[in-house]
Scaffold this motif. Structure first.
Motif, PDB file in Angstrom:
ATOM      1  N   ALA A 113       3.614 -44.204  70.890  1.00  0.00           N
ATOM      2  CA  ALA A 113       3.682 -45.646  70.622  1.00  0.00           C
ATOM      3  C   ALA A 113       3.292 -45.957  69.179  1.00  0.00           C
ATOM      4  O   ALA A 113       3.937 -46.766  68.501  1.00  0.00           O
ATOM      5  CB  ALA A 113       2.767 -46.394  71.593  1.00  0.00           C
ATOM      6  N   ALA A 114       2.229 -45.299  68.684  1.00  0.00           N
ATOM      7  CA  ALA A 114       1.775 -45.541  67.311  1.00  0.00           C
ATOM      8  C   ALA A 114       2.852 -45.165  66.302  1.00  0.00           C
ATOM      9  O   ALA A 114       3.107 -45.899  65.336  1.00  0.00           O
ATOM     10  CB  ALA A 114       0.494 -44.755  67.038  1.00  0.00           C
ATOM     11  N   LEU A 115       3.506 -44.036  66.519  1.00  0.00           N
ATOM     12  CA  LEU A 115       4.539 -43.588  65.589  1.00  0.00           C
ATOM     13  C   LEU A 115       5.746 -44.512  65.617  1.00  0.00           C
ATOM     14  O   LEU A 115       6.362 -44.783  64.575  1.00  0.00           O
ATOM     15  CB  LEU A 115       4.947 -42.153  65.920  1.00  0.00           C
ATOM     16  N   GLU A 116       6.098 -45.021  66.782  1.00  0.00           N
ATOM     17  CA  GLU A 116       7.234 -45.935  66.863  1.00  0.00           C
ATOM     18  C   GLU A 116       6.923 -47.257  66.167  1.00  0.00           C
ATOM     19  O   GLU A 116       7.771 -47.831  65.484  1.00  0.00           O
ATOM     20  CB  GLU A 116       7.611 -46.162  68.325  1.00  0.00           C
ATOM     21  N   ILE A 117       5.688 -47.746  66.330  1.00  0.00           N
ATOM     22  CA  ILE A 117       5.297 -48.978  65.647  1.00  0.00           C
ATOM     23  C   ILE A 117       5.304 -48.766  64.135  1.00  0.00           C
ATOM     24  O   ILE A 117       5.773 -49.624  63.368  1.00  0.00           O
ATOM     25  CB  ILE A 117       3.913 -49.440  66.139  1.00  0.00           C
ATOM     26  N   LEU A 118       4.793 -47.623  63.685  1.00  0.00           N
ATOM     27  CA  LEU A 118       4.790 -47.336  62.251  1.00  0.00           C
ATOM     28  C   LEU A 118       6.209 -47.240  61.703  1.00  0.00           C
ATOM     29  O   LEU A 118       6.498 -47.746  60.608  1.00  0.00           O
ATOM     30  CB  LEU A 118       4.039 -46.037  61.977  1.00  0.00           C
ATOM     31  N   ALA A 119       7.108 -46.583  62.436  1.00  0.00           N
ATOM     32  CA  ALA A 119       8.493 -46.458  61.978  1.00  0.00           C
ATOM     33  C   ALA A 119       9.138 -47.826  61.841  1.00  0.00           C
ATOM     34  O   ALA A 119       9.849 -48.099  60.863  1.00  0.00           O
ATOM     35  CB  ALA A 119       9.281 -45.585  62.955  1.00  0.00           C
TER      36      ALA A 119
END
Length: 328
Positions: free
Chosen positions: A188-194
């Motif tokens: 989830a964190a990586l998708e939000i950052l992307a």
């Protein structure tokens, strides 16, 4: 689970050397600079979040540098996110740019290139958080990473504030997460950052054709990431959605040394690998995981996974369970 390390148990005369050794152990080899008074204090809380490493620091002012010589000795090829959580301002310096960060703001930097990070530049204690992870987990090409390192990402209303608040809450609560929860939260964190980075590139005037091309690449890759589970996802559909010709789409990826179809497949395989390593998904058959991420054929998935990782998916899952059990 998290590990807490504090300088209070170290003799004052040894604290600076202790901190330098600790920073190299937690992240990558670095040099520490600045003043270190006898009462220097620092607290470091390190946690694992799936493939990401999270460290929350409460520290007095300090500067760390990663030099060309240190890089030549150890080059783990990692991307780091630096977020100011409270207290004084900090500065990230890399590639001729400086990002001065206040509370809620963050910046990226790349361990493969020299950098300098100064915490508490206004001589105040500060709380900061770092995320360190392989750059392949974000849709950023090697050239694109240079566009984003040491760039201040503000906590503006909307997506900016959402990203900062999510990361701050994650830092406060990661130690209470189970391994399965941590793996899902890292995704989830990586998708939000992307999503945040794609927006940053879209609204910023980077001024050069190369930068605009990279902004388009990040946007396209973000779209692909969001639709990996669609078995009908194809280069033609991606091109149509972004109102560009199929030839232009292929050229966009070719300039980065990859193909559209190959990138889609690699991202699908990575999502499958994460799910197979997640003990919370043990009840899901391998074939169901393959279908979840857009593989129409279980046999095709098995062959592709074995080519990428050297073992069949079921064997990889069994190995991941052994590793997780041993780590407890």
């Amino acid at each position: 689970m998290s590990t807490l390390v504090t300088t209070t148990e170290v003799p004052p005369a040894d604290r600076f050397d202790f901190i330098q050794g600790l920073t190299s152990t937690l992240w990558v080899p670095m040099e520490c600079g600045g003043r270190c008074p006898p009462d220097y204090r620092g607290e470091f809380r390190a946690s694992g979040l799936g493939p990401m490493q999270v460290v929350v620091l409460d520290i007095m002012p300090i500067t760390v540098r990663r030099t060309t010589e240190l890089i030549s000795h150890t080059d783990p090829n990692m991307l780091k996110l630096f977020l100011v959580c409270g207290g004084g301002a900090s500065v990230v310096d890399q590639g001729g740019r400086q990002a001065r960060l206040s509370v809620g703001e963050f910046a990226f930097y790349d361990t493969r290139r020299p950098y300098e990070v100064s915490c508490g530049v206004d001589e105040r204690p500060t709380r900061v958080m770092t995320f360190m992870f392989p750059p392949s987990l974000l849709p950023l090409s090697p050239s694109g990473r240079k566009h984003l390192t040491a760039v201040r990402i503000p906590a503006t209303a909307g997506m900016g504030d959402l990203t900062a608040q999510f990361l701050l809450q994650l830092a406060r609560n990661v130690e209470y997460c189970t391994p399965a929860e941590a793996a899902r939260l890292s995704t989830a964190a990586l998708e939000i950052l992307a999503t945040r980075l794609a927006r940053e590139l879209e609204v910023s005037d980077w001024g050069t054709p190369e930068a605009r091309r990279h902004a388009l690449l990040v946007t396209v890759q973000g779209f692909i990431q969001q639709h990996l589970g669609d078995p009908q996802l194809s280069p033609a559909g991606v091109a149509a959605h972004h109102h560009m010709s199929l030839r232009s789409l292929h050229q966009l990826f070719h300039d980065e040394g990859m193909t559209v179809a190959g990138w889609i497949r690699s991202r699908r395989l990575e999502r499958c690998r994460r799910d197979l390593a997640d003990p919370g998904l043990d009840a899901h058959p391998v074939a169901a995981i393959a279908t979840r991420w857009g593989f129409a054929s279980a046999a095709d998935f098995s062959r592709a996974f074995r080519t990428a990782h050297g073992v069949p998916p079921a064997e990889y899952r069994r190995f991941a369970r052994v590793v997780n059990t041993s780590a407890r």
